[in-house]
Scaffold this active site. Structure first.
Site, PDB file in Angstrom:
ATOM      1  N   THR A  25       0.892  -1.415   0.066  1.00 12.10           N
ATOM      2  CA  THR A  25       0.042  -0.181   0.028  1.00 12.10           C
ATOM      3  C   THR A  25       0.858   1.073  -0.180  1.00 12.10           C
ATOM      4  OG1 THR A  25      -0.107  -0.093   2.323  1.00 12.10           O
ATOM      5  CG2 THR A  25      -2.149  -1.013   1.067  1.00 12.10           C
ATOM      6  N   MET A 141      10.440  -7.185   3.924  1.00 12.27           N
ATOM      7  CA  MET A 141      10.660  -7.831   5.252  1.00 12.27           C
ATOM      8  C   MET A 141      12.119  -8.736   5.471  1.00 12.27           C
ATOM      9  SD  MET A 141       8.107  -6.682   6.339  1.00 12.27           S
ATOM     10  CE  MET A 141       7.739  -7.765   8.031  1.00 12.27           C
ATOM     11  N   LEU A 144      18.900  -6.158   5.036  1.00 19.12           N
ATOM     12  CA  LEU A 144      19.700  -5.782   4.034  1.00 19.12           C
ATOM     13  C   LEU A 144      21.267  -6.023   4.746  1.00 19.12           C
ATOM     14  CD1 LEU A 144      18.460  -2.778   2.415  1.00 19.12           C
ATOM     15  CD2 LEU A 144      18.448  -5.059   1.506  1.00 19.12           C
ATOM     16  N   HIS A 164       9.356   3.140   8.763  1.00 23.18           N
ATOM     17  CA  HIS A 164       9.088   2.338  10.126  1.00 23.18           C
ATOM     18  C   HIS A 164       7.890   2.521  10.601  1.00 23.18           C
ATOM     19  CE1 HIS A 164      10.357  -0.449  13.176  1.00 23.18           C
ATOM     20  NE2 HIS A 164      10.058   0.480  13.785  1.00 23.18           N
TER      21      HIS A 164
HETATM   22  C1  GRF Z   1       4.172  -0.860   6.692  1.00 22.76           C
HETATM   23  O1  GRF Z   1       3.385  -0.421   7.743  1.00 22.76           O
HETATM   24  C2  GRF Z   1       5.553  -0.312   7.079  1.00 22.76           C
HETATM   25  O2  GRF Z   1       6.036   1.024   7.719  1.00 22.76           O
HETATM   26  C3  GRF Z   1       6.339  -1.272   7.260  1.00 22.76           C
HETATM   27  O3  GRF Z   1       5.629  -2.184   6.648  1.00 22.76           O
HETATM   28  C4  GRF Z   1       4.304  -2.028   6.210  1.00 22.76           C
HETATM   29  C5  GRF Z   1       4.066  -2.072   4.726  1.00 22.76           C
HETATM   30  O4  GRF Z   1       3.153  -2.207   4.326  1.00 22.76           O
HETATM   31  N1  GRF Z   1       7.638  -1.244   7.130  1.00 22.76           N
HETATM   32  P1  GRF Z   1       2.517  -2.268   2.808  1.00 22.76           P
HETATM   33  O5  GRF Z   1       2.940  -3.437   2.119  1.00 22.76           O
HETATM   34  O6  GRF Z   1       2.939  -0.795   2.127  1.00 22.76           O
HETATM   35  O7  GRF Z   1       1.075  -1.935   2.666  1.00 22.76           O
END
Ligand code: GRF
Length: 280
Positions: A25, A141, A144, A164
């Protein structure tokens, strides 16, 4: 003092790579702002660490090139399989700055590093030909390793950004919203930062806060925080594109980021005002 991007009259749109693992998103929010003309950037490539990430569909729907570096394909490897030059001696020490690695025996750490580096080598081979100026992590996820980080930032200029879901340095790691809620915080927030070799430890670019009301749940604060993420992440990329981020060295040698946009206060006040409006 270092500028993150030197802007001249001829500077063209910032060339981005976005790394994802899931729903994407944040990626969608960037795409929407680019298409609306509010973000002077182009996404040259979206790379996912998983073939199932819905973010890949979002990218393709907008004609953006995609690739998958499936980390699961890299099984247990011996360090000896990695070309020596990719692994500086300090690797295991640096990796122990990651919570995930701290408790592991040295052999396991080496093995995991080897797998990371092999996947990253594939990723770098995809990114290098595309003239990427900024790598944005958006729900990526995977850790690195210093190999990837130094490949893009070895000259001391930050070129990797992350979003974050907590107010760093509080609540690093994967579960920012849940951790903020479970701790009983009355205010939560989000952080956009440059990436270094540590765990969510790179220089903070900008942060935004939201209230946690008595009736809130982890899910409601998650939704509130995401609205801030979408606005703040794109704005930070826009500052980068315009050369409005400057890195200085603060006490103890820590890198500090200055935002040079005269509209910064107004932007942050408006964002925060919306977040603190009771119905938000
Ligand atoms: C977000 O809450 C971001 O802060 C974290 O992972 C989530 C990713 O959500 N690092 P999306 O895949 O962009 O919907």
């Amino acid at each position: 003092m270092r500028d993150t991007r030197t802007v001249t009259a001829e500077t063209s749109k910032l060339v981005l790579a976005v790394l994802i693992s899931g729903g994407g998103t944040n990626l969608q929010a960037m795409v929407d702002r680019i298409e609306a003309g509010a973000l002077e950037a182009q996404i040259a490539l979206v790379v996912s660490s998983s073939p199932e990430a819905y973010g890949l569909v979002r990218a393709r729907d907008h004609g953006i090139r995609t690739a998958v570096v499936d980390y699961r394909r890299y099984g247990k490897r011996q360090l000896s399989q990695i070309p020596e030059r990719l692994l500086p001696d300090s690797f295991p020490e640096v990796m122990k700055r990651q919570r995930l690695y701290r408790a592991l025996p040295p052999a396991e750490v080496q093995d995991r590093i080897a797998r990371l580096v092999l996947a990253e080598r594939e990723m770098i081979s995809l990114l290098d030909p595309m003239g990427i100026e900024l790598v944005c992590l958006a729900g990526f996820m995977r850790l690195l390793s210093p190999y990837f980080v130094s490949h893009f930032q070895g000259d001391g200029r930050y070129r990797i950004m992350n979003i974050h879901p907590a107010l760093l340095p509080a609540f690093p790691g994967e579960h920012g919203y849940q951790d903020t809620f479970s701790y009983g915080c009355k205010v939560g927030g989000i952080t956009v930062h440059f990436v270094d070799e540590g765990e969510d430890s790179g220089p903070v670019i900008a942060q935004a806060a939201y209230p946690i009301w008595p009736e809130d749940t982890p899910e409601t604060i998650h939704q509130r925080g995401l609205q801030l993420e979408y606005a703040l992440y794109s704005q930070c990329i826009q500052w980068f594109a315009r050369g409005q981020l400057q890195v200085t060295t603060g006490a103890g040698g820590r890198s500090l980021v200055q935002i040079l946009d005269p509209g910064y206060h107004e932007f942050l006040q408006e964002l925060t005002r919306l977040a603190f409006t009771r119905s938000a």
